[in-house]
Design an enzyme around this catalytic site. Sequence first.
Site, mmCIF file in Angstrom:
data_model
loop_
_atom_site.group_PDB
_atom_site.id
_atom_site.type_symbol
_atom_site.label_atom_id
_atom_site.label_comp_id
_atom_site.label_asym_id
_atom_site.label_seq_id
_atom_site.Cartn_x
_atom_site.Cartn_y
_atom_site.Cartn_z
ATOM 1 N N ILE A 275 0.829 -1.205 0.000
ATOM 2 C CA ILE A 275 0.000 0.000 0.000
ATOM 3 C C ILE A 275 0.867 1.261 0.000
ATOM 4 O O ILE A 275 0.384 2.358 -0.265
ATOM 5 C CB ILE A 275 -0.956 0.023 1.218
ATOM 6 C CG1 ILE A 275 -0.158 -0.054 2.527
ATOM 7 C CG2 ILE A 275 -1.961 -1.091 1.131
ATOM 8 C CD1 ILE A 275 -1.009 0.091 3.771
ATOM 9 N N ALA A 276 2.143 1.104 0.294
ATOM 10 C CA ALA A 276 3.081 2.230 0.267
ATOM 11 C C ALA A 276 4.491 1.678 0.095
ATOM 12 O O ALA A 276 4.790 0.564 0.533
ATOM 13 C CB ALA A 276 2.988 3.053 1.544
ATOM 14 N N ALA A 277 5.326 2.459 -0.565
ATOM 15 C CA ALA A 277 6.724 2.067 -0.765
ATOM 16 C C ALA A 277 7.608 3.213 -0.328
ATOM 17 O O ALA A 277 7.492 4.324 -0.847
ATOM 18 C CB ALA A 277 6.981 1.721 -2.231
ATOM 19 N N SER B 238 11.705 4.528 1.161
ATOM 20 C CA SER B 238 13.072 4.409 0.669
ATOM 21 C C SER B 238 13.747 3.127 1.134
ATOM 22 O O SER B 238 14.603 2.583 0.443
ATOM 23 C CB SER B 238 13.898 5.614 1.132
ATOM 24 O OG SER B 238 13.839 5.734 2.536
ATOM 25 N N ALA C 127 11.861 0.405 2.757
ATOM 26 C CA ALA C 127 10.930 -0.717 2.923
ATOM 27 C C ALA C 127 9.639 -0.429 2.189
ATOM 28 O O ALA C 127 9.408 0.679 1.698
ATOM 29 C CB ALA C 127 10.649 -0.929 4.422
ATOM 30 N N GLN C 128 8.794 -1.462 2.111
ATOM 31 C CA GLN C 128 7.446 -1.278 1.592
ATOM 32 C C GLN C 128 6.462 -1.787 2.640
ATOM 33 O O GLN C 128 6.794 -2.642 3.462
ATOM 34 C CB GLN C 128 7.255 -1.993 0.256
ATOM 35 C CG GLN C 128 7.526 -3.478 0.261
ATOM 36 C CD GLN C 128 7.608 -4.054 -1.150
ATOM 37 O OE1 GLN C 128 7.988 -3.363 -2.090
ATOM 38 N NE2 GLN C 128 7.238 -5.315 -1.301
ATOM 39 N N VAL C 129 5.255 -1.229 2.619
ATOM 40 C CA VAL C 129 4.272 -1.503 3.661
ATOM 41 C C VAL C 129 3.122 -2.322 3.080
ATOM 42 O O VAL C 129 2.582 -1.986 2.026
ATOM 43 C CB VAL C 129 3.737 -0.192 4.267
ATOM 44 C CG1 VAL C 129 2.728 -0.492 5.373
ATOM 45 C CG2 VAL C 129 4.886 0.645 4.813
ATOM 46 N N LYS D 245 5.618 -3.458 7.818
ATOM 47 C CA LYS D 245 6.704 -2.788 7.103
ATOM 48 C C LYS D 245 7.820 -3.797 6.848
ATOM 49 O O LYS D 245 8.424 -4.320 7.785
ATOM 50 C CB LYS D 245 7.209 -1.612 7.947
ATOM 51 C CG LYS D 245 8.269 -0.747 7.287
ATOM 52 C CD LYS D 245 8.621 0.415 8.216
ATOM 53 C CE LYS D 245 9.702 1.297 7.641
ATOM 54 N NZ LYS D 245 10.048 2.405 8.562
ATOM 55 N N ASP E 13 12.913 12.690 10.768
ATOM 56 C CA ASP E 13 12.435 12.502 9.394
ATOM 57 C C ASP E 13 10.923 12.723 9.298
ATOM 58 O O ASP E 13 10.189 11.857 8.832
ATOM 59 C CB ASP E 13 12.787 11.077 8.936
ATOM 60 C CG ASP E 13 12.671 10.911 7.421
ATOM 61 O OD1 ASP E 13 12.677 11.935 6.715
ATOM 62 O OD2 ASP E 13 12.569 9.761 6.963
#
Length: 575
Positions: free
Chosen positions: A202-204, A206, A208-210, A224, A356
């Site tokens: 559902i999200a990528a 820098s 990892a991807q979720v 994650k 961040d």
Amino acid sequence: MTVATRGALRLRLHHFAVLQKRPHLVQTARLSSIREGKRRGLIWKTLTGLFVGVPVAVGVQYAVSDPRERRKMRIVTEGFGRFCRSLSVGLFISVDYWWTTNVTLHGMDESSPAYLSKMSACHQRAAEYMVEGAIRNGGLYIKLGQGLCAFNHLLPPEYIHTLQVLEDKALNRRYKEVDALFLEDFNKMPEQLFKMFDYEPIAAASLAQVHKAELFDGTPVAVKVQYIDLRDRFDGDIRTLEILLDIIKFMHPSFGFRWVLKDLKGTLAQELDFENEGRNSERCAAELKHFKFIVVPKVFWEQTSQRVLTAEFCDGCKINNVDEIKRQGISLKDTADKLIRTFAEQIFYTGFIHADPHPGNVLVRRGPDNKAELVLLDHGLYEYLSEHNRESLCKLWRSIVLRDEAAMKEYSNALGVKEFFLFSEMLLQRPINMHKLGLSNILSKEETAYMREMAVHRFESIMQVLKAMPRPMLLVFRNINTVRSINITLGAPVDRYFVMGKSAVRGWGKIQVQKSGILARFWVFRWGSATWESLKFEFALRSEMAMMSLTRAFLRLLEYFGLMSLDPEVYDYLR
């Protein structure tokens, strides 16, 4: 027959006679020719063996290796490719800028439409090439691109608009890599740890991807998953960046940023440990629990490892999605105020600072009170600011807001910086007029031009300030600048400088109470002390502003009646 021809014929006959008398010379020449032929043949055989044998040996080694060893072998090859790609990006941008400024635009008026158009096109090409290289390299390169997005008042607008795609951009990995990572870390497949696991991310980000998933009790979670090769390639990528920075320093001696990477290398490495990120998130939640509008997703430790982080799934829109925030009926002013207060609390009081907080890591949703509720994500990159540095920073921010030049100098020195005025402008990321208390959150064209010229013409002084200040302040600067950028995106509905000034004063008050010992145990005393310091600061600020307004009015009155004439400096003060 000519004289020359006869001479050449006599020379050849002489050589022939010598060879007849000494036949061993002919034999030696023949042997030398044979040896030279054998030597050449040996060289060709060796080269052929290298070109054929080495690839075959590597192929056999790759075929018999386990998956981890195969991955490391691929990383070595891909690392060389990333180095070459990064080098080509740097060379392309350098050559393009050189050609544009020295050839294409040579002799043109810098204010002419044609000049501005061609320079804008050059900026756009450089930004697009940078984004393409970052996306193809992934990992740290995307994170560096994300960091540049916050400097929207220093970089050309073409960079900002183009680099923004990196906030949610990364390389999507195949399902097999996800399965392989779970087997390595848990010795189980995802379906053995979760009731449902969606392989489509559902999200990528820098690093990892979720993925969305459900625990066996039905609890929705966000999983994650770190890119499987990231840890193995981290040292190589850092080394590549160090080499590139060395090359840049050689070509442009004033651009010496290698020390920054050296100082941040350990901090960046911590981001690869998701167990550390889980501990950071729990500490953040505990230290900000008095802010009821802050949500930090709960970590589920049984489904967490150093490369997999499972946490509570939280809905919300990115904090820079103004249209969606308005659609939900949430106040932009309330959203900005809570964002600024949250991170000011970390900077000036707790000292445990989210380094961040880009828009993808701060979500907004409607809370139980129908007001803005902030969801803080991605707690991998944190910095700790010591009590001494926090106290000095609190006093410095207060003195800047009140335009107390002597205090600005004193507390800048306490942080190790001699050029106090430059340091103060870097801290606030705006010009400071010592004759005017108000600070506009949105820079005018003149102020933006001033900051960009400062970044160019005072670059060496800026580098000296960065080197002199405490190292944790590097990431504190990033936090402050990112929050500034988000506030502007929201329309700057809140006076960020004043809100942070009040937080600085409250933070300093709390620190003083803690030093007092037993009184710090009583929450009434802590609250009373912080409130008193805040009221003193606000009264001082309001009093100074009222006094300056009265002074302006009095001077204008004297000029109106012809009792005095005002020079340009006084006019600037009145403005």
